[in-house]
Design an enzyme around this catalytic site. Structure first.
Site, mmCIF file in Angstrom:
data_model
loop_
_atom_site.group_PDB
_atom_site.id
_atom_site.type_symbol
_atom_site.label_atom_id
_atom_site.label_comp_id
_atom_site.label_asym_id
_atom_site.label_seq_id
_atom_site.Cartn_x
_atom_site.Cartn_y
_atom_site.Cartn_z
ATOM 1 N N LEU A 385 36.602 10.274 -64.218
ATOM 2 C CA LEU A 385 37.517 9.772 -63.208
ATOM 3 C C LEU A 385 37.157 8.365 -62.770
ATOM 4 C CD1 LEU A 385 39.923 10.541 -61.383
ATOM 5 C CD2 LEU A 385 38.274 11.308 -59.685
ATOM 6 N N ARG A 389 40.171 5.753 -62.042
ATOM 7 C CA ARG A 389 40.407 5.231 -60.700
ATOM 8 C C ARG A 389 39.870 3.815 -60.538
ATOM 9 N NH1 ARG A 389 40.622 9.478 -56.408
ATOM 10 N NH2 ARG A 389 40.116 7.724 -55.098
ATOM 11 N N VAL A 511 49.083 7.517 -57.158
ATOM 12 C CA VAL A 511 48.433 8.370 -58.160
ATOM 13 C C VAL A 511 46.913 8.346 -58.008
ATOM 14 C CG1 VAL A 511 50.319 8.033 -59.783
ATOM 15 C CG2 VAL A 511 48.348 6.518 -59.890
ATOM 16 N N GLU A 512 46.263 9.325 -58.651
ATOM 17 C CA GLU A 512 44.806 9.476 -58.629
ATOM 18 C C GLU A 512 44.273 9.611 -57.203
ATOM 19 O OE1 GLU A 512 43.290 10.070 -61.219
ATOM 20 O OE2 GLU A 512 43.918 8.870 -62.915
ATOM 21 N N GLY A 513 45.044 10.262 -56.343
ATOM 22 C CA GLY A 513 44.637 10.411 -54.950
ATOM 23 C C GLY A 513 45.282 9.336 -54.112
#
Length: 843
Positions: A385, A389, A511-513
């Site tokens: 990740l 990120r 996206v990605e949190g």
């Protein structure tokens, strides 16, 4: 007992120090009283005599023996607040009571990834020299050639407006990406991939973003969270042999299915993505049902990595693998798997859709890494990740920053209002300067993050900082650009090079949190536990079993002292550095930044001061105990401070590497002043609103440490207007700073219409024409033939470059023969009922 005491006092060892001798005498007195007490038991008397005899025998031991004994006794006396061990235990139990249990997933998360420079910031004394000496992002000749050839080739195949209208690339573009290994940049060469560095991948994505954000998103996924890198790291030999060559040559396009309808930013909760271990016909596997959404490339993917929550109620794993987050590899035609439906994220055209399945049978051979990797998905996810990120998403913002600084900077000089370039208007200058310094911050952050990943680190906290900060700065950069370009930025068509980026950056923020969650919970929630130099061991001691309480108390006590010492050190550093920073800021010349050495020296001291302030505040957060996770306003402000400090060091790291570029000092100064002000303001807000029962006390300690003289020791301010104008001038006139921002952007071939490229190439001609016109006015004369030609050519370029797209028929319906727009049809109907059809008709 009395005889033993007498013998000991009469025979004082020559080598024994006075303190040890006195201690042993006290012991003898205590034991003698115990023996003579009416409450003493016979067995205690025997034990007491034995102890006294042993104590007497020590007089013949060597010096180092007594030193060790003294040290041991001193350590025994050291307890929390100088009290007895019973108090240590009581405080331990109090701390354990307010600390919520840590779930298995959280425990795994705490052990994943790496700690590097983010940990240094939490110490309060990070080192810029260490940063510069350790990280140096560079491209290999092979990677540079790919940037110059294959990336330019792909951009030439893509018309950004056509992509947004057709909502897809042409087959030629898809085949080019496959053939040139755009989806295999991180796959090892032994399997047919390019095996590029993270820095190379980042620059490829940034360059694609300068031309087509949909291409950026499409190439990003297979090179970050796609199954390719996971397979290379964790796949079984059979899985690697089958999948990696097909992923490398583009036969299979990959995607990764993680997020579900009920697990948005908390993707790893895996709600609704369950699987149960079963046995069928002698084969072990899992039966699974799942619903995934927002999955990039799912509509065209040939293989998907699906995140599942595995359970084994019948114990069929038999110790080979565990329950929990597990990744399965499913090909598109897998029975029960449904892929194909699309989402339409705003106006973006990259493939994004759903991955669903009900009662899908998955053999153990299709579990990524095999049965041994059941329950290991969180490790895989977290360690990969950091790249998704911290690299892929910031790369898009870096690309947007380069486009705005070069193309919009040129537009501001070329476009005139009231016969004056709009670059001379104060409001435009402010927006351009902010975009330039935000752009430098973003580029500096991406360069440093790339080098950290290429150094085989996986910093979860830094990757969250990068994702949240850089995507937010990217959005602001493009928003300001839209304001500057105005009408030319809102009319869609081939000439609009900003509109699609404007609509794409909010997607990157989501996206990605989502950034709100990342800022207000994740950065500090992870940072305090993972990056604080003493907290992880203290937390682990509070999670130990009751049977291990004695050992847990020892660990807790030791770490507690270290936390207290850490806070005390940073309290002192905050005061001394704060006073020094205030003094150095007060006497600093407004032009001091022009000396590069002084620029670095001054701003490094400010970063050290702010790091100590942040570390002190982090220690004070522990007064909240387990309630900290609910104080999201506080955590958001601390995340702002941490982000500004990290990016401040990244900006100084960038300057140290690239100094010598004319104008870099001014933009670096502008960026650093803003970052220091952001950190200062965030810490002040945190101090003014510190929550909890001890919030008032913590706030007082924080203010005294961070701002010992109140507002006097809050010296940081936004850049001056003079500096703002200088930074704006640097990106609206030909300069080395413009050339730096232009590194890695796509420039179309000569003769091919490409608005951003045409603006960049027209700038020097228009600037030269303006200089000629100014000279003619000053000298009050007519132009020469050559001068007249240059002015005419520049005027023609200006006229062409400010035009926007217009369409005779905008929609497919409008292009149909006989079509009349509904509003016009209504007008005709009403006019038909009137006697006087037009104004010119006789009344």
């Amino acid at each position: 007992a009395r005889k033993a005491k007498l013998k000991l006092t009469q025979t004082k060892p020559a080598t024994k120090d006075i303190e040890t001798f006195t201690t042993q005498s006290v012991k003898l007195k205590t034991l003698t009283k115990m023996m003579l007490s009416k409450h003493a038991r016979p067995q205690n008397s025997t034990r007491a005599l034995s102890v006294m005899c042993n104590a007497t025998a020590t007089r013949t031991q060597p010096q180092h023996y007594y030193e060790r004994q003294h040290q041991h006794q001193h350590q025994q006396k050291r307890t929390i607040l100088g009290l007895i061990p019973a108090v240590d235990k009581r405080l331990f139990r109090m701390a354990k009571g307010v600390m919520p249990p840590i779930s298995k997933t959280e425990q795994v998360a705490l052990g994943c990834g790496t700690i590097g420079f983010d940990g240094d910031i939490f110490t309060g004394s990070p080192s810029l020299k260490k940063l510069v000496d350790t990280y140096d992002p560079k491209l290999s000749p092979e990677e540079q050639a790919f940037m110059d050839n294959q990336v330019n080739g792909l951009c030439a195949l893509l018309n950004d407006h056509d992509v947004s209208v057709n909502k897809d690339f042409t087959k030629e573009a898809w085949d080019y990406m496959r053939d040139e290994r755009f989806f295999a940049m991180k796959i090892p060469k032994e399997w047919g991939g390019l095996e590029f560095s993270t820095h190379a991948v980042s620059l490829v994505l940034a360059k694609l973003a300068t031309h087509c954000f949909d291409a950026n998103a499409t190439v990003a996924v297979p090179n970050s969270l796609g199954p390719g890198e996971l397979l290379a790291r964790y796949g079984t030999p059979e899985q690697k042999e089958y999948f990696l060559p097909r992923l490398a040559d583009g036969t299979l396009i990959p995607c990764f299915g993680l997020t579900g309808p009920h697990s948005g930013s908390d993707a790893t909760s895996l709600i609704g993505s369950d699987c149960v271990v079963e046995e069928r016909n002698g084969e072990l596997g899992v039966m699974s049902s799942f619903k995934k959404r927002y999955i990039t490339l799912a509509p065209v993917a040939g293989v998907v990595g699906v995140g599942l929550n595995l359970s084994d109620p019948n114990g069929l794993l038999k110790g080979k693998g565990e329950e929990g987050f597990t990744v399965a590899l499913l090909e598109r035609d897998h029975e029960g798997l449904r892929m194909g439906p699309r989402h339409m994220p705003l106006n973006a055209s990259f493939m994004n859709g759903t991955v669903e399945g009900e009662d899908v049978w998955i053999p153990m051979s299709m579990i990524l890494g095999g049965q041994e990797r059941c329950g290991f998905g969180w490790h895989m996810f977290v360690e990969c990740l950091a790249e998704g990120r911290g690299v892929s998403l910031p790369a898009g913002s870096a690309g947007a920053a380069r486009t705005v600084a070069t193309a919009v900077g040129a537009y501001a000089r070329i476009r005139k209002q009231f016969r004056v370039p709009i670059a001379e208007f104060g409001g435009i200058q402010e927006a351009l300067a902010l975009s330039a310094s935000d752009g430098l911050i973003t580029i500096a952050g991406t360069d440093l993050m790339n080098a950290i990943i290429d150094n085989h680190e996986a910093p979860m906290v830094v990757s969250s900082v990068m994702k949240q900060n850089c995507t937010e700065r990217g959005r602001r950069i493009v928003e300001r650009a839209m304001d500057i370009a105005a009408g030319s930025a809102i009319c869609r068509g081939d000439k609009n090079y900003l509109g699609n980026a404007y609509m794409s950056l909010p997607i990157a923020i989501t996206v990605e949190g989502a950034n709100i969650m990342t800022r207000s919970f994740q950065i500090i929630g992870q940072g305090l536990t993972r990056c604080h130099p003493h907290m992880i061991e203290l937390i682990n001691s509070l999670q130990m079993e009751q049977s291990e309480e004695d050992e847990a108390v020892k660990i807790f006590t030791k770490q507690f002292y270290k936390v207290v010492g850490h806070g005390g050190t940073n309290f002192a550093h905050s005061i001394t550095r704060g006073l020094g920073a205030t003094a150095s800021t007060a006497i600093r010349s407004k032009n001091a930044y022009k000396d590069g050495d002084k620029l670095l020296e001054y701003h490094e001291k400010q970063m050290l001061r702010l790091s100590a302030n942040f570390a002190l505040t982090a220690d004070l957060c522990f007064t909240l105990g387990g309630k900290l996770k609910f104080e999201e306003l506080l955590m958001g402000r601390l995340a702002d401070a941490l982000g500004s400090i990290f990016l401040g060091y990244a900006t100084l790291h960038h300057y140290s590497r690239r100094r010598g570029i004319n104008g870099l000092e001014a933009v670096t100064e502008h960026a650093m002043l803003r970052l220091e002000t952001e950190a200062q303001d965030a810490l002040l807000l945190a101090a003014n609103n510190f929550p909890g029962p001890l919030g008032t006390a913590a706030s007082g300690v924080m203010k005294l440490g961070c701002f010992p003289l109140g507002s006097i020791t809050r010296p940081y301010k936004e850049p001056s207007d003079e500096l703002t104008k200088e930074v704006s001038r640097l990106i609206t006139m030909p300069s080395e700073m413009r050339d730096m921002f232009a590194e890695g952007i796509y420039l179309a071939p000569e003769g091919q219409m490409h608005q951003a490229t045409d603006l960049i190439r027209a700038l020097p001609l228009c600037v030269e024409a303006d200089k000629i016109a100014a000279t003619l006015r000053r000298e009050k004369r007519q132009p020469t033939t050559e001068e007249a030609d240059k002015i005419a050519h520049a005027d023609a370029l200006r006229d062409a470059l400010i035009q926007v797209d217009v369409y005779e028929n905008l929609t497919e319906a409008e292009s149909q023969e006989g079509y009349v727009r509904p509003a016009l049809a209504g007008t005709e109907d009403r006019l038909a009922a009137l006697e006087r059809k037009t104004f010119s008709d006789v009344a």
